[in-house]
Every structure is written in C-alpha cells, then in structure tokens.
Design an enzyme around this catalytic site. Structure first.
Site, short mmCIF file in Angstrom:
data_model
loop_
_atom_site.label_atom_id
_atom_site.label_comp_id
_atom_site.label_asym_id
_atom_site.label_seq_id
_atom_site.Cartn_x
_atom_site.Cartn_y
_atom_site.Cartn_z
N TYR A 23 1.44 -2.64 -6.81
CA TYR A 23 1.08 -1.89 -8.02
C TYR A 23 1.52 -0.43 -7.81
CZ TYR A 23 -1.06 -1.73 -12.57
OH TYR A 23 -1.25 -1.64 -13.92
N GLY A 27 3.32 7.97 -5.74
CA GLY A 27 2.86 8.22 -4.37
C GLY A 27 3.56 7.27 -3.40
N HIS A 28 3.52 5.98 -3.72
CA HIS A 28 4.21 4.99 -2.88
C HIS A 28 5.71 5.32 -2.80
CE1 HIS A 28 0.84 2.30 -4.49
NE2 HIS A 28 0.66 2.23 -3.19
P1 AMP Z 1 -1.99 1.25 -0.85
O1 AMP Z 1 -1.01 0.47 -1.66
O2 AMP Z 1 -3.09 1.86 -1.63
O3 AMP Z 1 -2.46 0.49 0.38
O4 AMP Z 1 -1.18 2.50 -0.27
C1 AMP Z 1 -0.02 2.31 0.50
C2 AMP Z 1 0.37 3.61 1.13
O5 AMP Z 1 0.63 4.58 0.10
C3 AMP Z 1 -0.73 4.21 2.01
O6 AMP Z 1 -0.13 4.76 3.18
C4 AMP Z 1 -1.32 5.28 1.13
O7 AMP Z 1 -1.90 6.35 1.86
C5 AMP Z 1 -0.10 5.75 0.37
N1 AMP Z 1 -0.50 6.41 -0.87
C6 AMP Z 1 -1.37 5.94 -1.80
N2 AMP Z 1 -1.53 6.85 -2.79
C7 AMP Z 1 -0.75 7.92 -2.48
C8 AMP Z 1 -0.50 9.17 -3.10
N3 AMP Z 1 -1.08 9.54 -4.25
N4 AMP Z 1 0.36 10.03 -2.48
C9 AMP Z 1 0.95 9.68 -1.30
N5 AMP Z 1 0.75 8.50 -0.68
C10 AMP Z 1 -0.09 7.64 -1.25
#
Ligand code: AMP
Length: 274
Positions: A23, A27-28
């Site tokens: 999703y 950020g990702h």
């Molecule tokens: P997730 O899909 O939530 O497990 O996140 C995957 C990676 O993306 C993790 O290393 C998170 O810290 C990073 N991440 C999530 N949201 C952000 C954001 N707003 N800015 C930078 N990295 C992010």
C-alpha cells in the site's frame, strides 16, 4: 529470490532491499530511491507480516493494493519485487523467532508486546532470502530502525542499514498506509501529532531540559482534540532508546508519540539535536 540474488552477486552487483508491507506511498518510494542510489540491484519486498500484529490489531483489514504497488515500483524501475505468500514464509511447523531483548521492551514494546519479535523475525527471513548489501528503513518507525540496527550488529548480518528521513504530507502529517483509515474530520485531527512534536522541539530549543515538563505540555495540547487518545509521548536517547531524567547538550533525542485518532493508531517522531 535467493537464486536471483546469488546470481546478481556472482555478477559483482550490490543488492539494496526496501522491506515494506505494501500500500505504497511517497514515504516508501523515497526509500526505494535511496536503495537505487546505494546499490546496483534494487529489491522491494511486499509482505504484510502476520507475526508483527497483535491479536486485536488490524492484520486482516490492513490496506492492500498489489496492482497499484507494482505499477508504482515499475515506474521507479525497481529490479525485483519479492512478494512471498504467508504460508511460504511461515511453513507448516514453523517455530523459529529472533528476539532482541532490551530495546524492544519500552515505548512501542509496552503497547505492542509481541510486535518487535515479529519484525526482527521477518526481517531476518527477508535478509536470508534477498541477501542485501544495504537495506533501507524509515525514521518514521524510529524504534524499529534502532531494533534492526541492534539485531544486525548482534547477529553480524553482513548488511549496511540506512535510516531515511520521514516524508510528510504538505500539512505535516507523516505519510502512512494507515492514514487511509481516517475520516475527513480525523484527518484534520491527526495533525495534532506533528504539531505536538514541533511544540516539544520548540521547548527543547528554548532550553527546557526536563523531559517530563515537555511531555506534560505536549499532553495538554493533545487533550484539546476530542478524537485523540494518547498511548504515549516519550523522549529517548536516539541510539539506545533509554529515557533520560534530563536532556543534555551534545546528544540526539527522539521525541516519540503514539496516539489513536478515533480507532486509528498513528505514530510519529522528531529527531532533536541538542
Ligand atoms: P511499512 O510498509 O509501514 O512496514 O513501512 C515500510 C518502510 O517504510 C519502513 O521502513 C517505514 O519506516 C518506512 N516508512 C513508512 N512511512 C514512511 C514515511 N512517511 N517516510 C519515510 N519512510 C516511511
């Protein structure tokens, strides 16, 4: 996945991994761009990892959109997407876990007691499958990044960890896959997390060195938002995640916040150099 990585390494290529739960948002994608800069072969994993969700958490309704994720990753020219099935990862009779003992106990660990064990286990499995030379994690999950760093150092994983800055919406809300749960009113209310963090930062810049005073002031600010129910505000040493009695110059601290807006639990943080 392993065969692909071994082949790439034989060709002398450096592999960069970005682990995600899909999703995808900007950020990702910022992490993917860093992985591409720091490696020859960029791999993104998409896996909603059941073992990092508690029994009453949102595993089943966690948002998913594979087709859109793949389009986005294609537009960034990612070399491979690793999208394993849950029963390939946790096969019948699975019984092995990686547990980082101390840094996982406080802050998020108090509210999600089994969370980090799930995270370190899946990240270990992903590292074994993808065999990355570098892996990029977001500061958004600052404690997670610190836990992964601890694990990599302790277990001597041959991988360099990069922590990337938080990407925010123009109004300051940290991007998160979970923001999709918010109603229009809650989306406005959710700004309180970043506002409170900026207020905390300002107090430190104004030489307020007592964490409890800062936390109490932030707490009062948040109590003005009806839909907000605070889990915690903490000020921690940015490396060890210990909670100091007093803030001291020459150190780096995170102000961490975890707060429910309606039914949606959000986390955010700010790094303060004193
Ligand atoms: P997730 O899909 O939530 O497990 O996140 C995957 C990676 O993306 C993790 O290393 C998170 O810290 C990073 N991440 C999530 N949201 C952000 C954001 N707003 N800015 C930078 N990295 C992010």
């Amino acid at each position: 996945m392993q065969n692909f990585s071994i082949q790439m390494k034989r060709e002398g290529k450096k592999i960069g991994l970005v682990p995600t739960m899909g999703y995808l948002h900007d950020g990702h994608l910022s992490l993917v761009k860093i992985a591409k800069e720091k490696s020859d072969v960029a791999v993104v994993s998409i896996f909603v990892n059941p073992t990092q969700f508690g029994p009453s958490e949102d595993f089943n309704k966690y948002p998913r959109d594979e087709a859109r994720d793949l389009e986005l990753l294609k537009s960034l020219n990612v070399d491979a997407v690793f999208m394993p099935d849950s029963n390939e990862i946790y096969q019948f009779n699975y019984q092995t876990y990686v547990d980082v003992e101390e840094i996982t106990k406080k802050q998020e660990g108090e509210f999600r007691p089994t969370h980090f064990k799930g995270v370190t286990t899946i990240v270990s499995i992903l590292f074994n499958c993808v065999q990355p030379d570098v892996a990029v994690f977001g500061q958004k999950d600052a404690q997670q990044a610190a836990v992964i760093n601890r694990m990599v150092n302790d277990l001597k994983f041959p991988v360099k960890i990069i922590i990337a800055p938080i990407i925010r919406e123009p109004d300051g809300l940290a991007m998160s896959s979970r923001n999709v749960y918010l109603s229009i009113q809650e989306r406005k209310d959710a700004l309180i997390l970043y506002r409170a963090l900026k207020y905390g930062e300002k107090l430190i810049e104004g030489k307020e060195m007592n964490p409890q005073v800062i936390i109490d002031n932030m707490r009062i600010m948040i109590s003005g938002i009806e839909s907000a129910r605070l889990d915690y505000i903490r000020i921690v040493n940015a490396y060890y995640f210990t909670e100091p009695d007093f803030i001291e110059g020459g150190n780096e601290y995170y102000i961490l916040i975890a707060c429910k807006i309606g039914k949606t639990r959000l986390i955010d943080n700010i790094l303060v150099q004193v």
